[in-house]
Design a protein around this motif. Structure first.
Motif, PDB file in Angstrom:
ATOM      1  N   GLU A  68       0.856  -1.194   0.000  1.00 30.21           N
ATOM      2  CA  GLU A  68       0.000   0.000   0.000  1.00 30.21           C
ATOM      3  C   GLU A  68       0.883   1.233   0.000  1.00 30.21           C
ATOM      4  O   GLU A  68       1.911   1.278   0.685  1.00 30.21           O
ATOM      5  N   TYR A  69       0.473   2.220  -0.775  1.00 28.30           N
ATOM      6  CA  TYR A  69       1.181   3.491  -0.825  1.00 28.30           C
ATOM      7  C   TYR A  69       0.138   4.592  -0.657  1.00 28.30           C
ATOM      8  O   TYR A  69      -0.849   4.628  -1.391  1.00 28.30           O
ATOM      9  N   GLU A  70       0.345   5.426   0.339  1.00 26.55           N
ATOM     10  CA  GLU A  70      -0.599   6.504   0.665  1.00 26.55           C
ATOM     11  C   GLU A  70      -2.018   5.953   0.825  1.00 26.55           C
ATOM     12  O   GLU A  70      -2.985   6.524   0.335  1.00 26.55           O
ATOM     13  N   GLY A  71      -2.125   4.801   1.494  1.00 33.63           N
ATOM     14  CA  GLY A  71      -3.418   4.210   1.821  1.00 33.63           C
ATOM     15  C   GLY A  71      -4.108   3.441   0.710  1.00 33.63           C
ATOM     16  O   GLY A  71      -5.214   2.948   0.897  1.00 33.63           O
ATOM     17  N   ARG A  72      -3.454   3.314  -0.452  1.00 33.92           N
ATOM     18  CA  ARG A  72      -4.066   2.602  -1.580  1.00 33.92           C
ATOM     19  C   ARG A  72      -3.212   1.423  -2.011  1.00 33.92           C
ATOM     20  O   ARG A  72      -1.989   1.498  -1.955  1.00 33.92           O
ATOM     21  N   LEU A  73      -3.845   0.366  -2.468  1.00 35.60           N
ATOM     22  CA  LEU A  73      -3.127  -0.795  -2.963  1.00 35.60           C
ATOM     23  C   LEU A  73      -2.297  -0.373  -4.175  1.00 35.60           C
ATOM     24  O   LEU A  73      -2.821   0.217  -5.115  1.00 35.60           O
TER      25      LEU A  73
END
Length: 195
Positions: A68-73
């Motif tokens: 996850e990056y910045e809360g997104r997959l």
């Protein structure tokens, strides 16, 4: 950036990222060789894939993660082929969303996974096998200081054919400070201009 176990409820996000990146990932993604005459091979569904990954994880042979990056997959990383006994080793495979490539996401994910494998799981050696033509993936292991060990001819079935792979490896004693520490120490600081 977060590395966490893959879940069934990741299906929608995983499919969206995978679909959007289909052409970018196609040259590097494992494929199944043609089946013998009279047999049929089907690509597994997302649910079948996750069930298989979980089964292998419970058996101690695999660690399946999403990135996850910045809360997104933003991708997937799998520690697979875990072998115990006198070997205590595994290999890592990964892919990342092209939209976040080049931001240090995958080197950070690999560093976290290696630290987990060495410090918590108890492995001694981790390797990453990469097609020689895959420059972005090679940069990941080069940034982290993996050692190149050689070529495995026709190692994996990728994009419809058996492909050569370069082998990169590390052992636990090569990174006593930990991979995350090594990675952060080697990265240019934002306040220092680099050439």
């Amino acid at each position: 950036m977060t590395l966490r176990p893959i879940r069934m409820r990741d299906q929608r996000a995983w499919r969206e990222v995978n679909r959007r990146n289909r052409e970018w990932l196609r040259p590097w993604e494992a494929t199944v060789p043609p089946a013998p005459p009279g047999h049929m091979v089907q690509r597994p569904t997302y649910r079948q894939m996750v069930r298989h990954l979980r089964h292998e994880a419970h058996a101690g042979r695999m660690l399946p993660f999403v990135v996850e990056y910045e809360g997104r997959l933003a991708g997937q990383l799998t520690v697979a082929g875990i072998t115990w006994g006198s070997m205590c080793s595994a290999h890592i495979g990964y892919w990342v969303d092209q939209a976040v490539a080049g931001r240090g996401v995958m080197p950070t994910a690999v560093a976290l996974a290696v630290d987990h494998c060495f410090r918590n799981v108890g492995l001694h050696r981790v390797e990453v096998c990469i097609r020689p033509e895959n420059a972005p993936s090679r940069r990941v292991v080069e940034k982290l200081g993996f050692r190149e060990e050689g070529l495995r001819p026709r190692y994996l079935h990728i994009d419809g054919a058996w492909r050569d792979h370069l082998v990169f490896a590390l052992t636990a004693d090569e990174v006593p400070e930990g991979m995350v520490t090594r990675w952060h120490r080697g990265r240019p600081r934002p306040d220092v201009p680099h050439k």
